[in-house]
Design an enzyme around this catalytic site. Structure first.
Site, PDB file in Angstrom:
ATOM      1  N   HIS A   8      -0.836  -9.733   1.274  1.00  0.00           N
ATOM      2  CA  HIS A   8      -1.743  -8.655   0.887  1.00  0.00           C
ATOM      3  C   HIS A   8      -3.190  -9.130   0.739  1.00  0.00           C
ATOM      4  O   HIS A   8      -4.112  -8.370   1.014  1.00  0.00           O
ATOM      5  CB  HIS A   8      -1.245  -7.994  -0.408  1.00  0.00           C
ATOM      6  CG  HIS A   8       0.010  -7.218  -0.193  1.00  0.00           C
ATOM      7  ND1 HIS A   8       1.251  -7.698  -0.548  1.00  0.00           N
ATOM      8  CD2 HIS A   8       0.222  -6.012   0.367  1.00  0.00           C
ATOM      9  CE1 HIS A   8       2.164  -6.799  -0.225  1.00  0.00           C
ATOM     10  NE2 HIS A   8       1.571  -5.775   0.341  1.00  0.00           N
TER      11      HIS A   8
ATOM     12  N   HIS B 253       3.176  -6.992   8.008  1.00  0.00           N
ATOM     13  CA  HIS B 253       4.510  -7.273   7.490  1.00  0.00           C
ATOM     14  C   HIS B 253       5.349  -6.003   7.442  1.00  0.00           C
ATOM     15  O   HIS B 253       4.847  -4.904   7.590  1.00  0.00           O
ATOM     16  CB  HIS B 253       4.436  -7.926   6.102  1.00  0.00           C
ATOM     17  CG  HIS B 253       3.717  -7.120   5.068  1.00  0.00           C
ATOM     18  ND1 HIS B 253       2.344  -7.035   4.991  1.00  0.00           N
ATOM     19  CD2 HIS B 253       4.184  -6.339   4.067  1.00  0.00           C
ATOM     20  CE1 HIS B 253       1.997  -6.260   3.983  1.00  0.00           C
ATOM     21  NE2 HIS B 253       3.097  -5.804   3.410  1.00  0.00           N
TER      22      HIS B 253
ATOM     23  N   GLU C  97       1.066  -2.828   7.373  1.00  0.00           N
ATOM     24  CA  GLU C  97       2.520  -2.746   7.375  1.00  0.00           C
ATOM     25  C   GLU C  97       3.056  -1.956   8.554  1.00  0.00           C
ATOM     26  O   GLU C  97       2.427  -1.004   9.019  1.00  0.00           O
ATOM     27  CB  GLU C  97       3.026  -2.040   6.108  1.00  0.00           C
ATOM     28  CG  GLU C  97       2.701  -2.777   4.835  1.00  0.00           C
ATOM     29  CD  GLU C  97       3.229  -2.085   3.586  1.00  0.00           C
ATOM     30  OE1 GLU C  97       3.512  -2.805   2.620  1.00  0.00           O
ATOM     31  OE2 GLU C  97       3.354  -0.844   3.584  1.00  0.00           O
TER      32      GLU C  97
ATOM     33  N   GLU D 139      -3.140  -3.521   2.669  1.00  0.00           N
ATOM     34  CA  GLU D 139      -1.805  -3.247   3.197  1.00  0.00           C
ATOM     35  C   GLU D 139      -1.934  -3.179   4.703  1.00  0.00           C
ATOM     36  O   GLU D 139      -2.774  -2.445   5.229  1.00  0.00           O
ATOM     37  CB  GLU D 139      -1.265  -1.900   2.684  1.00  0.00           C
ATOM     38  CG  GLU D 139      -0.706  -1.940   1.295  1.00  0.00           C
ATOM     39  CD  GLU D 139       0.632  -2.661   1.149  1.00  0.00           C
ATOM     40  OE1 GLU D 139       0.980  -3.520   1.992  1.00  0.00           O
ATOM     41  OE2 GLU D 139       1.317  -2.383   0.168  1.00  0.00           O
TER      42      GLU D 139
ATOM     43  N   GLU E  79      14.021   1.075  -8.891  1.00  0.00           N
ATOM     44  CA  GLU E  79      12.855   1.796  -9.392  1.00  0.00           C
ATOM     45  C   GLU E  79      13.212   3.109 -10.066  1.00  0.00           C
ATOM     46  O   GLU E  79      12.626   3.464 -11.086  1.00  0.00           O
ATOM     47  CB  GLU E  79      11.860   2.081  -8.253  1.00  0.00           C
ATOM     48  CG  GLU E  79      11.151   0.856  -7.755  1.00  0.00           C
ATOM     49  CD  GLU E  79      10.038   1.178  -6.770  1.00  0.00           C
ATOM     50  OE1 GLU E  79       9.354   2.202  -6.944  1.00  0.00           O
ATOM     51  OE2 GLU E  79       9.855   0.386  -5.825  1.00  0.00           O
TER      52      GLU E  79
ATOM     53  N   HIS F  48       9.347  -3.949   0.149  1.00  0.00           N
ATOM     54  CA  HIS F  48       9.468  -4.791   1.327  1.00  0.00           C
ATOM     55  C   HIS F  48      10.888  -5.348   1.375  1.00  0.00           C
ATOM     56  O   HIS F  48      11.411  -5.773   0.339  1.00  0.00           O
ATOM     57  CB  HIS F  48       8.495  -5.974   1.245  1.00  0.00           C
ATOM     58  CG  HIS F  48       7.104  -5.572   0.931  1.00  0.00           C
ATOM     59  ND1 HIS F  48       6.610  -5.530  -0.363  1.00  0.00           N
ATOM     60  CD2 HIS F  48       6.093  -5.159   1.736  1.00  0.00           C
ATOM     61  CE1 HIS F  48       5.354  -5.124  -0.332  1.00  0.00           C
ATOM     62  NE2 HIS F  48       5.014  -4.894   0.924  1.00  0.00           N
TER      63      HIS F  48
ATOM     64  N   CYS G 118       9.008   2.512  -2.778  1.00  0.00           N
ATOM     65  CA  CYS G 118       8.658   1.733  -1.597  1.00  0.00           C
ATOM     66  C   CYS G 118       8.702   0.259  -1.950  1.00  0.00           C
ATOM     67  O   CYS G 118       8.660  -0.109  -3.121  1.00  0.00           O
ATOM     68  CB  CYS G 118       7.287   2.129  -1.061  1.00  0.00           C
ATOM     69  SG  CYS G 118       5.994   2.054  -2.289  1.00  0.00           S
TER      70      CYS G 118
END
Length: 175
Positions: free
Chosen positions: A28, A34, A116, A114, A89, A71, A69
């Protein structure tokens, strides 16, 4: 995950092929491409479950976003990551289906970027969320038209990726 443990993300090429792994904050700080996942949950009334990210998050704290959200961990499938984060979460389980993916790059707060390839998942459940207060300050259900109009009226209240996803109109099919 233990907050003292380094978390790694999967670096990818433009075709989402894995190229390397790097510590999440480094990805980041440097704006490295990523892999990511975003989850949207709807209830049986076709309302969308949003979360307000915890104020203490490393970026975008206090902003409204999709249900969850994150990774995928190295070696973890996108679907497994989506299910893991939905449980961690929001304390929810649902039958998730990947509906599309997209690439985006956005400057964020705290001098982070970000960049992504985001795999977007959708699920339906009427379970009541039991959120992790380290991740989520609050949650609410909204109808799609309200969300779309509120993002136009007050974009500063929403995460960059949510604004991009809603603008694509690909999740509106469930409204």
């Amino acid at each position: 995950m233990n907050k003292n443990t380094l978390e790694y993300v999967i670096l990818v090429g433009k075709n989402d092929n894995e190229t390397n792994r790097v510590e999440k904050m480094e990805a980041h700080r440097k704006g490295l491409l990523h892999r990511a996942i975003s989850v949207f949950i709807c209830n049986s009334k076709s309302e969308w479950l949003l979360q307000k990210r915890a104020t203490g998050k490393y970026h975008s704290g206090g902003l409204w976003s999709n249900t969850c959200c994150s990774h995928p961990f190295p070696g973890e499938t996108n679907e497994d990551a989506a299910n893991r984060r939905l449980s961690e979460e929001m304390g929810l389980k649902a039958n998730l289906k990947e509906i599309f993916q997209f690439t985006y790059k956005a400057k964020l707060d705290n001098q982070l970027t970000e960049y992504e390839i985001d795999h977007v998942f959708l699920g339906v459940t009427d379970e009541i969320p039991v959120h992790d207060p380290n991740e989520v300050d609050e949650w609410k259900y909204v109808n799609y038209d309200f969300l779309k109009n509120d993002i136009k009226a007050s974009p500063e209240k929403y995460t960059e990726w949510l604004k991009k996803i809603i603008a694509m109109e690909k999740v509106s099919l469930i409204k």
